[in-house]
Design a protein around this motif. Structure first.
Motif, mmCIF file in Angstrom:
data_model
loop_
_atom_site.group_PDB
_atom_site.id
_atom_site.type_symbol
_atom_site.label_atom_id
_atom_site.label_comp_id
_atom_site.label_asym_id
_atom_site.label_seq_id
_atom_site.Cartn_x
_atom_site.Cartn_y
_atom_site.Cartn_z
ATOM 1 N N ASN A 1 -5.257 -14.289 4.887
ATOM 2 C CA ASN A 1 -3.901 -13.327 5.262
ATOM 3 C C ASN A 1 -3.660 -13.735 6.622
ATOM 4 O O ASN A 1 -4.404 -13.123 7.760
ATOM 5 N N LYS B 1 -1.122 -12.742 8.213
ATOM 6 C CA LYS B 1 -0.358 -11.526 8.751
ATOM 7 C C LYS B 1 0.870 -12.229 9.673
ATOM 8 O O LYS B 1 1.474 -13.136 9.185
ATOM 9 N N HIS C 1 -0.814 -4.164 0.362
ATOM 10 C CA HIS C 1 -1.997 -4.286 1.650
ATOM 11 C C HIS C 1 -1.581 -3.031 2.590
ATOM 12 O O HIS C 1 -0.394 -2.208 2.665
ATOM 13 N N GLU D 1 -1.611 -2.421 5.380
ATOM 14 C CA GLU D 1 -0.545 -2.365 6.579
ATOM 15 C C GLU D 1 0.702 -2.296 6.148
ATOM 16 O O GLU D 1 1.750 -1.652 6.814
ATOM 17 N N GLU E 1 -10.243 -3.316 0.027
ATOM 18 C CA GLU E 1 -10.090 -3.364 1.439
ATOM 19 C C GLU E 1 -10.175 -2.020 2.183
ATOM 20 O O GLU E 1 -8.951 -1.354 2.314
ATOM 21 N N ALA F 1 -12.037 -0.874 7.821
ATOM 22 C CA ALA F 1 -12.979 -2.306 8.071
ATOM 23 C C ALA F 1 -11.934 -3.460 8.203
ATOM 24 O O ALA F 1 -12.452 -4.387 8.749
ATOM 25 N N ILE F 2 -10.664 -3.047 8.380
ATOM 26 C CA ILE F 2 -9.730 -4.123 8.496
ATOM 27 C C ILE F 2 -9.346 -4.447 9.954
ATOM 28 O O ILE F 2 -8.817 -3.429 10.766
ATOM 29 N N GLY F 3 -9.841 -5.663 10.441
ATOM 30 C CA GLY F 3 -9.734 -5.781 11.904
ATOM 31 C C GLY F 3 -10.468 -5.279 12.941
ATOM 32 O O GLY F 3 -10.240 -5.071 13.968
ATOM 33 N N GLY G 1 -12.386 -7.398 1.213
ATOM 34 C CA GLY G 1 -11.755 -7.591 2.301
ATOM 35 C C GLY G 1 -11.913 -6.455 3.473
ATOM 36 O O GLY G 1 -11.932 -5.532 3.129
ATOM 37 N N GLY G 2 -12.138 -7.099 4.714
ATOM 38 C CA GLY G 2 -12.257 -6.163 5.959
ATOM 39 C C GLY G 2 -13.331 -6.978 6.899
ATOM 40 O O GLY G 2 -14.670 -6.656 6.471
ATOM 41 N N SER G 3 -12.854 -7.477 7.916
ATOM 42 C CA SER G 3 -13.916 -8.077 8.745
ATOM 43 C C SER G 3 -14.516 -9.018 8.195
ATOM 44 O O SER G 3 -16.085 -8.937 8.661
ATOM 45 N N VAL G 4 -14.387 -9.913 7.057
ATOM 46 C CA VAL G 4 -15.135 -10.772 6.649
ATOM 47 C C VAL G 4 -15.241 -12.108 7.783
ATOM 48 O O VAL G 4 -14.196 -12.408 8.363
ATOM 49 N N LEU H 1 -10.725 -11.707 0.851
ATOM 50 C CA LEU H 1 -9.541 -11.628 1.190
ATOM 51 C C LEU H 1 -9.786 -11.545 2.948
ATOM 52 O O LEU H 1 -10.295 -10.409 3.318
ATOM 53 N N VAL H 2 -9.296 -12.465 3.719
ATOM 54 C CA VAL H 2 -9.658 -12.623 5.045
ATOM 55 C C VAL H 2 -8.580 -12.885 6.010
ATOM 56 O O VAL H 2 -7.539 -13.652 5.650
ATOM 57 N N GLY H 3 -8.537 -11.727 6.946
ATOM 58 C CA GLY H 3 -7.381 -11.757 7.677
ATOM 59 C C GLY H 3 -7.508 -12.618 9.325
ATOM 60 O O GLY H 3 -7.383 -13.755 9.021
ATOM 61 N N GLY H 4 -8.021 -11.967 10.138
ATOM 62 C CA GLY H 4 -8.374 -12.598 11.484
ATOM 63 C C GLY H 4 -9.148 -14.157 11.417
ATOM 64 O O GLY H 4 -8.801 -14.925 12.024
#
Ligand code: PEP
Length: 248
Positions: free
Chosen positions: A9, A11, A93, A95, A163, A167-169, A206-209, A227-230
Motif C-alpha cells: 500500500n 498510500k 483502511h 486511515e 491491521e 501498529a500502522i506506521g 498489516g502494521g509495521s511489517v 498488507l505492507v505500507g512503508g
C-alpha cells in the motif's frame, strides 16, 4: 491452503519517477511463490499497469466509491479502477475510517461495489490502542468483519487484513500470541459464515511489517500474507518481505 498474498500500500506516496521500483519488483519475482499486488496512488495506476503488463505483479486501488458513477467530485468508482488495470482494491483502511469518517455501512457498500465490478476487495479491520487496552479487540474486529462483508463475499473475491491501528506506521507490532488470537477468531468467524470457503479466505496481517520481522509474522498460524505500507515503497524491502512469505 489459500495461496499467500503480499500486498503493498503506497498510500499518498509516489510520482511517475517512482514507478522504476516496480521494475525491480517484477524482475525479482518473475515467478513468485505467492500472489503480489501493489496499490499505488490512483494517479499512477494507468502507467503502472502499462509497466507491469506481462509480469506477475498485480495492481490494486486504495479505495473506491460505492456508486458506479455519478456526481461525486474527486472520487473513483470500482469500475474505473478495473478499467485502469487494477484487480484489487483496499477498503476500510483505518486511515480512510479516520480521515474520511468511513463507517462500516459505507465500507460494506464499497465492498459490494468492488465485487460487482469484479475486483478482489482487501477489507481492513483493526482496533485502536485504547480499544485493545479496554479488552475490546475481538469485539471491535468482529463487528467490523460482520458489518463489512457483503452478500457476495467469498474466498475468491475477498481478502481480510487485520491491521491494529496502533501498529500502522509506528514500528510497533503485536506479539505473536496477539496476532494468532485475532487471526484465529477471524478464521472461525469466516468458516461460521461461509462454511469451508472460510478456510480459503486469505488473512493478512498489516502494521509495521519489515524485512526484519516478516518471517516471524508469517510463521504464525492463519497468517496468509501481509498488507505492507512503508516497507512496500522500496522494492528492496518489499522484495525481502515477499521472499520471506514465499519461504514460509
Ligand atoms: C498500512 O498502511 O496498511 C500499513 C500496514 O502501513 P505500515 O506497514 O507502514 O505500518
Amino acid at each position: 491452503m489459500p495461496r499467500k498474498l503480499a500486498a503493498g500500500n503506497w498510500k499518498m506516496h509516489g510520482l511517475a519517477r517512482d514507478l522504476s521500483e516496480l521494475d525491480r519488483l517484477a524482475a525479482d519475482h518473475s515467478v513468485p511463490g505467492c500472489d503480489v499486488v501493489v496499490c499505488p496512488p490512483a494517479t499512477l495506476l494507468g502507467p503502472a499497469a502499462a509497466r507491469l503488463e506481462g509480469t506477475a505483479i498485480a495492481l490494486g486501488g486504495q479505495d473506491c466509491h460505492f456508486a458506479a458513477s455519478g456526481a461525486h467530485t474527486g472520487d473513483i468508482s470500482a469500475g474505473m479502477l478495473r478499467d485502469a488495470g487494477a484487480r484489487h482494491v483496499i477498503l476500510g483502511h483505518s486511515e480512510r475510517r479516520a480521515d474520511h469518517g468511513e463507517d462500516d455501512a459505507t465500507i460494506a457498500a464499497k465492498m459490494a461495489a468492488a465485487h460487482a465490478a469484479g475486483l478482489i476487495a482487501i477489507l481492513c479491520l483493526g482496533e485502536t490502542e485504547a480499544e485493545r487496552d479496554a479488552g475490546a479487540t475481538i469485539e471491535v474486529v468482529g463487528k467490523q468483519l460482520a458489518a463489512g462483508l457483503d452478500a457476495d463475499a467469498d474466498a475468491d473475491n475477498t481478502v481480510i487484513a487485520y491491521e491494529p491501528v496502533w501498529a500502522i506506521g509506528t514500528g510497533r507490532t503485536p506479539t505473536e500470541a496477539q496476532i494468532a488470537e485475532v487471526h484465529g477468531f477471524l478464521r472461525s468467524t469466516l468458516t461460521g459464515r461461509l462454511g469451508d470457503a472460510g478456510e480459503a479466505v486469505r488473512l493478512l496481517y498489516g502494521g509495521s511489517v519489515k524485512p526484519a520481522n516478516a518471517a516471524e509474522i508469517f510463521a504464525i498460524t492463519d497468517v496468509d500474507g501481509a498488507l505492507v505500507g512503508g516497507a512496500s515503497l522500496k522494492a528492496a524491502d518489499f522484495s525481502a518481505i515477499i521472499a520471506a512469505l514465499e519461504a514460509a
